[in-house]
Design an enzyme around this catalytic site. Structure first.
Site, PDB file in Angstrom:
ATOM      1  N   SER A 144     -29.249  -2.042 -29.732  1.00 49.93           N
ATOM      2  CA  SER A 144     -28.306  -0.928 -29.863  1.00 49.93           C
ATOM      3  C   SER A 144     -28.038  -0.308 -28.504  1.00 49.93           C
ATOM      4  O   SER A 144     -28.913  -0.284 -27.631  1.00 49.93           O
ATOM      5  CB  SER A 144     -28.895   0.133 -30.798  1.00 49.93           C
ATOM      6  OG  SER A 144     -28.162   1.344 -30.721  1.00 49.93           O
ATOM      7  N   TYR A 157     -35.518   5.812 -32.702  1.00 47.94           N
ATOM      8  CA  TYR A 157     -34.679   4.614 -32.781  1.00 47.94           C
ATOM      9  C   TYR A 157     -34.331   4.111 -31.377  1.00 47.94           C
ATOM     10  O   TYR A 157     -34.472   2.912 -31.081  1.00 47.94           O
ATOM     11  CB  TYR A 157     -33.408   4.931 -33.558  1.00 47.94           C
ATOM     12  CG  TYR A 157     -32.472   3.757 -33.724  1.00 47.94           C
ATOM     13  CD1 TYR A 157     -32.757   2.736 -34.623  1.00 47.94           C
ATOM     14  CD2 TYR A 157     -31.289   3.681 -32.984  1.00 47.94           C
ATOM     15  CE1 TYR A 157     -31.898   1.666 -34.783  1.00 47.94           C
ATOM     16  CE2 TYR A 157     -30.428   2.618 -33.141  1.00 47.94           C
ATOM     17  CZ  TYR A 157     -30.723   1.603 -34.042  1.00 47.94           C
ATOM     18  OH  TYR A 157     -29.867   0.539 -34.201  1.00 47.94           O
TER      19      TYR A 157
END
Length: 246
Positions: A144, A157
């Site tokens: 990501s 995350y």
């Protein structure tokens, strides 16, 4: 019709929905036998139905990736049945809490790390010997942009994806002189449940679909893919090398 990846075997994690589902389906359409791993039995069965419609085949593995012993047993089972693994797609991931760093409970942080980092570490440990038995072992991990942007309010995350990137790059360096090729894929904002959870006010119709993304992941799993230790950015359609900070 000739299937370009016939007789190859792929392990796809997080295969019950989203990018994992779409990638498993696309690989199966190219002739790959899919070993589909996810927690959700219903989603796996739906994937199996879709794959069979296209004339493909799959083995369904309901497994929580925090079960390290379960991953080890899966590796042993694949060794016994096939003696090799051609493709590993490390797609499974969790978003975790959206909150300032200081407000996040330790357990919530550790839960994100368990799925996004430790599970992939265990997959590498258990699947590397099988990938090395392939004539062209390929591994792709879904990352990501949060990893390098250090996105606020999703620190677990972001940190987990940064750790995953470093883990994959180190593994790529260690195996650079083998037939293994290991890379990272950044899909960016895509029409998935995770994105909807993070950005509930966003119009999903403005985002590309997991099926569109999968079209770019499949070539990275093929024997003729030669790059390793690289980062494919879907938004810009570009393959990037990592560089040290200026």
């Amino acid at each position: 019709m000739t299937k370009p990846l016939a007789d190859r075997i792929a392990l796809v994690t997080g295969a019950s929905r989203g990018i994992g589902f779409a990638t498993a389906k696309a690989l199966a359409k190219a002739g790959v036998h899919i070993v589909a791993v996810a927690r959700t039995q219903g989603g796996l069965e739906e994937l199996d139905d879709e794959i069979r419609k296209d004339g493909g085949s799959a083995t369904l593995v309901p497994l929580n990736l925090t079960d390290s012993d379960g991953i080890a047993r899966l590796g042993a089972g694949l060794h016994e049945r096939y003696g090799k693994l051609d493709i590993l797609v490390g797609n499974a991931g969790v978003l975790g809490p959206s909150s300032p760093v200081g407000h996040i409970e330790l357990k919530a942080f550790n839960d994100v790390m368990a799925v996004n980092v430790s599970a992939n570490f265990q997959l590498i440990r258990c699947m590397e010997p099988l990938l090395k038995q392939s004539d062209a072992g390929r591994a792709v991990f879904i990352t990501s942009g949060a990893a390098n942007k250090a996105t606020a309010y999703v620190s677990p995350y972001a940190a987990s994806k940064a750790a995953l990137e470093t883990l994959a790059r180190a593994w790529a360096q260690e195996t650079a002189n083998t037939k293994l090729r290991i890379n990272l894929f950044n899909p960016g904002p895509i029409r998935t449940r995770m994105r909807a959870t993070l950005m509930p006010g966003e119009d999903p119709a403005t985002l590309d679909t997991p099926e569109q993304v999968a079209e770019f992941i499949v070539p990275m799993c093929a024997p003729d893919w030669t790059e390793t230790g690289k980062f494919y950015d879907y938004k810009t359609r570009s393959l990037m090398s990592f560089r040290a900070p200026a």
